[in-house]
Design an enzyme around this catalytic site. Structure first.
Site, mmCIF file in Angstrom:
data_model
loop_
_atom_site.group_PDB
_atom_site.id
_atom_site.type_symbol
_atom_site.label_atom_id
_atom_site.label_comp_id
_atom_site.label_asym_id
_atom_site.label_seq_id
_atom_site.Cartn_x
_atom_site.Cartn_y
_atom_site.Cartn_z
ATOM 1 N N THR A 167 0.853 -1.191 0.000
ATOM 2 C CA THR A 167 0.000 0.000 0.000
ATOM 3 C C THR A 167 0.893 1.248 0.000
ATOM 4 O O THR A 167 1.982 1.243 0.590
ATOM 5 C CB THR A 167 -0.953 0.027 1.214
ATOM 6 O OG1 THR A 167 -0.202 0.222 2.410
ATOM 7 C CG2 THR A 167 -1.774 -1.250 1.318
ATOM 8 N N GLY A 168 0.411 2.273 -0.716
ATOM 9 C CA GLY A 168 1.193 3.518 -0.773
ATOM 10 C C GLY A 168 2.547 3.321 -1.418
ATOM 11 O O GLY A 168 3.528 3.924 -1.003
ATOM 12 N N ALA A 183 8.544 -11.192 -7.861
ATOM 13 C CA ALA A 183 7.146 -11.213 -7.412
ATOM 14 C C ALA A 183 6.275 -10.369 -8.347
ATOM 15 O O ALA A 183 6.758 -9.407 -8.950
ATOM 16 C CB ALA A 183 7.040 -10.655 -5.993
ATOM 17 N N VAL A 225 3.680 -7.630 -8.177
ATOM 18 C CA VAL A 225 3.433 -6.687 -7.088
ATOM 19 C C VAL A 225 2.273 -5.759 -7.438
ATOM 20 O O VAL A 225 2.258 -5.149 -8.517
ATOM 21 C CB VAL A 225 4.686 -5.833 -6.780
ATOM 22 C CG1 VAL A 225 4.451 -5.008 -5.510
ATOM 23 C CG2 VAL A 225 5.918 -6.706 -6.606
ATOM 24 N N TYR A 258 -0.755 10.557 15.856
ATOM 25 C CA TYR A 258 0.088 9.707 14.991
ATOM 26 C C TYR A 258 0.528 8.470 15.789
ATOM 27 O O TYR A 258 0.437 7.341 15.295
ATOM 28 C CB TYR A 258 1.308 10.489 14.507
ATOM 29 C CG TYR A 258 2.252 9.676 13.632
ATOM 30 C CD1 TYR A 258 1.857 9.242 12.372
ATOM 31 C CD2 TYR A 258 3.539 9.353 14.074
ATOM 32 C CE1 TYR A 258 2.727 8.502 11.571
ATOM 33 C CE2 TYR A 258 4.408 8.622 13.270
ATOM 34 C CZ TYR A 258 4.001 8.193 12.016
ATOM 35 O OH TYR A 258 4.847 7.460 11.225
ATOM 36 N N GLY A 259 0.968 8.716 17.029
ATOM 37 C CA GLY A 259 1.411 7.593 17.881
ATOM 38 C C GLY A 259 0.296 6.574 18.079
ATOM 39 O O GLY A 259 0.528 5.361 17.997
ATOM 40 N N SER A 279 -2.163 5.987 16.054
ATOM 41 C CA SER A 279 -2.404 5.246 14.803
ATOM 42 C C SER A 279 -1.342 4.176 14.610
ATOM 43 O O SER A 279 -1.615 3.078 14.128
ATOM 44 C CB SER A 279 -2.457 6.198 13.601
ATOM 45 O OG SER A 279 -1.161 6.602 13.185
ATOM 46 N N LYS A 280 -0.112 4.491 15.013
ATOM 47 C CA LYS A 280 0.971 3.516 14.851
ATOM 48 C C LYS A 280 0.871 2.414 15.905
ATOM 49 O O LYS A 280 1.305 1.285 15.676
ATOM 50 C CB LYS A 280 2.326 4.234 14.903
ATOM 51 C CG LYS A 280 2.555 5.180 13.740
ATOM 52 C CD LYS A 280 2.844 4.437 12.441
ATOM 53 C CE LYS A 280 1.955 4.742 11.309
ATOM 54 N NZ LYS A 280 2.283 4.011 10.082
ATOM 55 N N GLY A 318 13.089 3.329 10.722
ATOM 56 C CA GLY A 318 14.130 4.335 10.958
ATOM 57 C C GLY A 318 13.546 5.701 10.619
ATOM 58 O O GLY A 318 12.357 5.819 10.303
HETATM 59 N N1 LIG Z 1 9.735 8.411 6.924
HETATM 60 C C1 LIG Z 1 9.944 8.092 8.195
HETATM 61 O O1 LIG Z 1 10.866 8.590 8.859
HETATM 62 C C2 LIG Z 1 9.047 7.085 8.879
HETATM 63 C C3 LIG Z 1 9.332 6.736 10.206
HETATM 64 C C4 LIG Z 1 8.503 5.824 10.855
HETATM 65 C C5 LIG Z 1 7.435 5.263 10.156
HETATM 66 N N2 LIG Z 1 7.180 5.618 8.869
HETATM 67 C C6 LIG Z 1 6.019 5.016 8.195
HETATM 68 O O2 LIG Z 1 6.392 4.578 6.914
HETATM 69 C C7 LIG Z 1 5.248 4.516 6.064
HETATM 70 C C8 LIG Z 1 5.599 5.067 4.690
HETATM 71 O O3 LIG Z 1 5.864 6.448 4.825
HETATM 72 P P1 LIG Z 1 6.949 7.231 3.958
HETATM 73 O O4 LIG Z 1 7.939 7.748 4.929
HETATM 74 O O5 LIG Z 1 7.404 6.452 2.787
HETATM 75 O O6 LIG Z 1 6.033 8.487 3.514
HETATM 76 P P2 LIG Z 1 5.594 9.061 2.098
HETATM 77 O O7 LIG Z 1 6.763 9.249 1.214
HETATM 78 O O8 LIG Z 1 4.738 10.242 2.405
HETATM 79 O O9 LIG Z 1 4.679 7.891 1.494
HETATM 80 C C9 LIG Z 1 3.436 7.617 2.063
HETATM 81 C C10 LIG Z 1 2.597 6.821 1.109
HETATM 82 O O10 LIG Z 1 1.302 6.623 1.704
HETATM 83 C C11 LIG Z 1 0.325 7.045 0.763
HETATM 84 N N3 LIG Z 1 -0.892 7.518 1.408
HETATM 85 C C12 LIG Z 1 -1.052 8.533 2.280
HETATM 86 N N4 LIG Z 1 -2.348 8.704 2.578
HETATM 87 C C13 LIG Z 1 -3.026 7.767 1.865
HETATM 88 C C14 LIG Z 1 -4.384 7.434 1.722
HETATM 89 N N5 LIG Z 1 -5.361 8.148 2.326
HETATM 90 N N6 LIG Z 1 -4.726 6.402 0.941
HETATM 91 C C15 LIG Z 1 -3.775 5.700 0.266
HETATM 92 N N7 LIG Z 1 -2.466 5.973 0.340
HETATM 93 C C16 LIG Z 1 -2.101 7.006 1.120
HETATM 94 C C17 LIG Z 1 0.973 8.153 -0.028
HETATM 95 O O11 LIG Z 1 0.242 8.360 -1.218
HETATM 96 P P3 LIG Z 1 0.316 9.776 -2.009
HETATM 97 O O12 LIG Z 1 1.654 9.827 -2.644
HETATM 98 O O13 LIG Z 1 -0.825 9.702 -2.963
HETATM 99 O O14 LIG Z 1 0.139 10.850 -0.956
HETATM 100 C C18 LIG Z 1 2.346 7.549 -0.227
HETATM 101 O O15 LIG Z 1 2.302 6.607 -1.267
HETATM 102 C C19 LIG Z 1 4.141 5.280 6.801
HETATM 103 O O16 LIG Z 1 3.221 4.353 7.332
HETATM 104 C C20 LIG Z 1 4.880 5.987 7.931
HETATM 105 O O17 LIG Z 1 4.075 6.171 9.076
HETATM 106 C C21 LIG Z 1 7.966 6.504 8.205
#
Ligand SMILES: NC(=O)c1ccc[n+]([C@@H]2O[C@H](COP(=O)([O-])OP(=O)(O)OC[C@H]3O[C@@H](n4cnc5c(N)ncnc54)[C@H](OP(=O)(O)O)[C@@H]3O)[C@@H](O)[C@H]2O)c1
Length: 315
Positions: A21-22, A40, A42, A188-189, A191-192, A222
């Site tokens: 997802t995403g 795979a 995907v 956010y916390g 949700s996680k 990270g």
């Molecule tokens: N980056 C960090 O430091 C970090 C740290 C801890 C955890 N995480 C977790 O890692 C995961 C990926 O985040 P990322 O850092 O790669 O951020 P990102 O670059 O903003 O990517 C987030 C992805 O989620 C999608 N998304 C957001 N809202 C959505 C919705 N309503 N429906 C469907 N897709 C949606 C975005 O789609 P769009 O492009 O269309 O917006 C994008 O594809 C998240 O769950 C985040 O909480 C990240």
């Protein structure tokens, strides 16, 4: 010592089918790329068709000429329980198996706002993935019964889940889930935290169904330079300027994706029997706090029941 693990350790995935997802940007994009690189098929589940197709074209360019990747798109919006359920149903119309589900999409630190189902939009990081995963459970279980199967469900959480302990998590009502009076980082916390509670409950579900070879894990990637800063920039506009200097201090998306790629593919997950484990980069078993451990299962059950009730009404 932090161990090294990289994408060269991913086993051959020919014949396996995965969902990310995403996957159109950030660590999800790299996850799609590396799973496809290893053979795979995907599915990128994303909310914006144009962003998804642009990403798929870019991925094809990056993988050519060595690999002709099989990357498919299904529309999926975390904010809508119906959209998440329909994405799962569409996937099941197209495929007979699901080996890897990476629940990666998410937002962080957005200003308080309710989505179309009346669920606070960060809380949808948890509820949307509930709707997707629970609808896919029958197929995941069928896949686990196939020869040589290695079913993995990976929930991308965060070390930030610990911020939920400064609130009083209450998942018995939608108001408890939405937590209007908490700060945006506390939401956010929360949700996680729900990503981890879902991990616990799905793993229990596999075990109670007599399935011992399907693994559900949560991970922290990270601190990674991605577009996740879109939320904080809305909540604290000054941060947008300051964060321009930050990427050099952060992990790259390639580094950040390793945690979920390890959980999704490494044979060590089975060798070490990492059921419902929480992993830090890369493959480091991390103990959970008492809320996430949820020893008596109450929080997880409450979250599950609330999501089920919301799905009955909205999906
Ligand atoms: N980056 C960090 O430091 C970090 C740290 C801890 C955890 N995480 C977790 O890692 C995961 C990926 O985040 P990322 O850092 O790669 O951020 P990102 O670059 O903003 O990517 C987030 C992805 O989620 C999608 N998304 C957001 N809202 C959505 C919705 N309503 N429906 C469907 N897709 C949606 C975005 O789609 P769009 O492009 O269309 O917006 C994008 O594809 C998240 O769950 C985040 O909480 C990240």
């Amino acid at each position: 010592m932090v161990r090294t693990w990289d994408v060269s350790s991913i086993p051959d995935l020919t014949g396996r089918v995965a969902i990310v997802t995403g996957g159109n940007t950030g660590i999800g994009y790299i996850t799609v790329r590396e799973l496809a690189w290893k053979g795979a098929r995907v599915y990128m589940l994303s909310r914006t068709e144009a962003r998804a197709f642009t990403a798929i074209e870019k991925l094809k360019g990056e993988l050519a000429p060595d690999v002709q990747p099989e990357i498919e798109y299904i529309n999926f919006d975390l904010l809508s329980l119906r959209s998440c359920k329909q994405a799962a149903e569409e996937f099941m119309r197209r495929e007979q198996r699901l080996d890897i589900l990476v629940n990666n999409a998410g937002i962080m630190a957005t200003p308080y706002e309710l989505g179309p189902d009346g669920i606070e939009i960060q809380a949808c990081n948890g509820t949307g993935h509930f709707a997707l995963t629970v609808t896919l459970l029958p197929l995941l279980k069928e896949t686990a019964a196939m020869p040589d199967s290695h079913v993995r469900v990976v929930n991308v959480s965060s070390s930030g889940y610990a911020m939920a302990s400064t609130t009083k998590p209450d998942f018995t009502s939608i108001e408890g889930l939405n937590q209007k009076t908490c700060s945006t980082m506390q939401r956010y916390g929360l949700s996680k935290l729900t990503n981890i509670l879902l991990t616990n409950e799905v793993q229990k579900h596999f075990i109670e169904s007599g399935i011992t070879n399907a693994y559900c894990l949560s991970i922290h990637p990270g601190i990674v330079a991605t577009e996740l800063t879109r939320g904080p920039s809305q909540s604290w506009p000054l941060l947008a300027t300051l964060s321009k200097a930050a990427p050099r201090l952060l992990k790259t998306p390639e580094q950040g994706a390793l945690s979920q790629l390890y959980a999704a593919t490494s044979p060590e997950v089975e060798e070490k029997d990492l059921k419902a484990a929480f992993l830090f980069p890369v493959g480091q078993l991390k103990s959970k706090n008492s809320l996430a451990e949820d020893k008596d299962g109450k929080l997880g059950r409450d979250f599950w029941s609330l999501c089920e009730a919301l799905m009955q009404e909205k999906a």
